[in-house]
Design an enzyme around this catalytic site. Structure first.
Site, PDB file in Angstrom:
ATOM      1  N   GLU A  68      41.366  54.126  52.417  1.00 33.39           N
ATOM      2  CA  GLU A  68      41.516  53.466  50.493  1.00 33.39           C
ATOM      3  C   GLU A  68      41.324  51.308  50.808  1.00 33.39           C
ATOM      4  O   GLU A  68      41.272  51.139  49.397  1.00 33.39           O
ATOM      5  CB  GLU A  68      43.282  53.172  49.718  1.00 33.39           C
ATOM      6  CG  GLU A  68      43.366  54.966  49.751  1.00 33.39           C
ATOM      7  CD  GLU A  68      42.210  55.584  48.438  1.00 33.39           C
ATOM      8  OE1 GLU A  68      42.308  54.625  47.965  1.00 33.39           O
ATOM      9  OE2 GLU A  68      42.455  57.066  48.383  1.00 33.39           O
ATOM     10  N   TYR A 112      30.309  59.087  42.561  1.00 30.18           N
ATOM     11  CA  TYR A 112      32.149  58.537  42.628  1.00 30.18           C
ATOM     12  C   TYR A 112      32.237  58.618  41.413  1.00 30.18           C
ATOM     13  O   TYR A 112      34.087  58.929  41.150  1.00 30.18           O
ATOM     14  CB  TYR A 112      32.315  56.977  42.736  1.00 30.18           C
ATOM     15  CG  TYR A 112      33.320  56.532  42.597  1.00 30.18           C
ATOM     16  CD1 TYR A 112      34.130  56.425  44.619  1.00 30.18           C
ATOM     17  CD2 TYR A 112      34.395  55.720  41.953  1.00 30.18           C
ATOM     18  CE1 TYR A 112      35.291  55.885  44.283  1.00 30.18           C
ATOM     19  CE2 TYR A 112      35.464  55.592  42.629  1.00 30.18           C
ATOM     20  CZ  TYR A 112      35.966  55.577  43.213  1.00 30.18           C
ATOM     21  OH  TYR A 112      37.963  54.795  43.515  1.00 30.18           O
TER      22      TYR A 112
END
Length: 162
Positions: A68, A112
């Site tokens: 992340e 994405y």
């Protein structure tokens, strides 16, 4: 939000609930090292952004931090408050982009964007949330051999076959 992607990184991840963050807006404003936009939330009065809550084994948190981008433009908030579908408050962990890492002009790469959209659709988020992602748009990734792109396309192909 896409379970298949999260489980590749954290196998223990278990879906818990759809929830919303009140006073937070979703965008792709976090500028990645490749120049594309990545997802984040920013404080915005009156806004309601839906997402997904997963539970995972605490031993996998370090691995999730790495994926992340904790410390690389994202900070981890261990006391983030969301509301489940019964309007009950839940304390969760989330990752928020540091303000200096944001650029509102950023757009996500196509793959994405598709991952985010697939996660929203597969978790049956409210139509308005799905539409916000869909309307954002994306840019084509100029690097066809980029590993994250290849990994994402593989996951997207697998879930399309289901």
């Amino acid at each position: 939000m896409l379970a298949e992607r999260l489980r590749e990184r954290c196998p223990s991840a278990t879906f818990k609930t759809v929830a919303y963050a009140y006073g937070w807006a979703f965008s792709f404003a976090k500028k990645s090292k490749d120049g594309s936009g990545k997802a984040t939330l920013s404080a915005k009065n009156g806004e309601r952004t839906y997402g997904v809550v997963y539970e995972l084994d605490p031993s996998e948190l370090g691995k999730l931090d790495k994926f992340e981008g904790r410390g690389k433009g994202y900070k981890r908030d261990d006391h983030f408050i969301v509301h489940n579908q019964n309007n009950t408050k839940i304390k969760v962990i989330t990752y928020l982009a540091e303000p200096e890492s944001c650029d509102p002009e950023c757009s996500p790469y196509d793959w994405y964007w598709r991952l985010c959209l697939a996660g929203a659709e597969r978790n049956n988020l409210p139509p308005l949330q799905i539409e916000r992602i869909r309307q954002n748009g994306y840019i084509e990734d100029p690097e066809l051999d980029r590993k994250p792109r290849k990994d994402a396309l593989k996951i997207l192909e697998e879930i399309d076959d289901v």
